[in-house]
Design an enzyme around this catalytic site. Structure first.
Site, PDB file in Angstrom:
ATOM      1  CG  HIS A 238      -2.256   0.603   1.003  1.00 45.78           C
ATOM      2  ND1 HIS A 238      -2.555   1.309  -0.279  1.00 45.78           N
ATOM      3  CD2 HIS A 238      -3.302   0.524   1.769  1.00 45.78           C
ATOM      4  CE1 HIS A 238      -3.888   1.787  -0.280  1.00 45.78           C
ATOM      5  NE2 HIS A 238      -4.437   1.137   0.832  1.00 45.78           N
ATOM      6  CG  ASP A 242      -4.121   3.411  -6.669  1.00 45.99           C
ATOM      7  OD1 ASP A 242      -5.165   2.568  -7.030  1.00 45.99           O
ATOM      8  OD2 ASP A 242      -3.499   4.167  -7.147  1.00 45.99           O
TER       9      ASP A 242
END
Length: 268
Positions: A238, A242
């Protein structure tokens, strides 16, 4: 993944099981030491998960026709193709559309982090061997046919069972798939290694009821039909990936497997 509904055979007298009346300390095996280091390094990666269902009925029919063709060849080289070559090739085709998931986070001292976009799709396949779990990779999947991938998977599996996997097979991976469904289980939360930003896990195939809308006498009628369902579980880094990118990749991966003709149209 295994389309059979039969329970896997599990021996209760496995040679790897050790029964003792006393606590004892043992050294980690070489594979365990490598796993200990890589998973400890993975603690610094913020993971996020994405899971989706895929209907495999069309792919099962395509695979059946391919296997019938392989039997007709009668050259003995290969008589059966598993699902794994399709899973691997579909990942490569989806990576072509979303190359960030084939990238690597490059961190250097006193320099801002960067992304290394890698041209080769060296897709690792987790394998359960007598010595432990290893992840050899198939090099340059983007240039290979389903038959090529199937042959390499078979070769890796044979060498894994005999402990003959070369160090080059274990290096240079850019993306990983774990087919936990071969053992059992539907869902998994795979853990990234620090040289990759995405990993996928494939559960077992289940025959489940699903709704289908059909036209009968000019009327839309909803009915329940059996479908073969596969669950894919994805984990991504992350820091650089995304959720929208991961979702779009997963949707394309799903489309390629649910519609094998689209996969065929995109092969080079």
């Amino acid at each position: 993944a295994n389309a059979s509904s039969a329970a896997p055979e599990i021996s209760l007298s496995s040679a790897s099981a050790v029964v003792t009346r006393e606590d004892r300390i043992v050294s980690l095996s070489p594979i365990q030491r490598a796993m200990f280091k890589s998973m400890t390094d993975s603690l610094g990666i913020p993971h996020f998960r994405f899971k989706d269902e895929i209907e495999l009925d069309a792919l099962m029919q395509a695979r059946q026709r391919i296997n019938e063709y392989l039997v007709e060849l009668s050259d003995g080289a290969m008589t059966k193709m598993t699902y794994m070559p399709f899973f691997v090739k579909a990942a490569s085709l989806a990576l072509t559309k979303y190359p960030i998931l084939n990238a690597k986070v490059a961190v250097e001292p006193s320099a801002p982090p960067k992304l290394l976009y890698r041209a080769a799709h060296n897709i690792g396949v987790a394998m359960d061997t007598p010595g432990g779990l290893i992840v050899p990779n198939i090099k340059d999947v983007q240039t290979k046919s389903l038959m090529d991938i199937a042959a390499e998977l078979r070769s890796l599996a044979q060498r894994g069972k005999s402990g003959a996997i070369a160090s080059t097979d274990l290096k240079g991976g850019t993306f990983t798939l774990s087919n936990v469904g071969m053992i059992g289980g539907t869902y998994l939360s795979p853990v990234l290694v620090d040289s990759e930003v995405c990993i996928g896990a494939i559960g077992k195939v289940q025959r489940l009821p699903r709704f289908e809308t059909v036209e009968i006498d000019s009327r839309s009628v909803e009915r329940v039909v059996p479908r073969h369902i596969l669950v894919t579980s994805w984990s991504a880094d992350h820091r650089v990936v995304d959720g929208a990118t991961m979702a779009r990749f997963a949707v394309l991966y799903k489309k390629l497997l649910e519609h094998p003709e689209i996969m065929l149209a995109n092969m080079k």
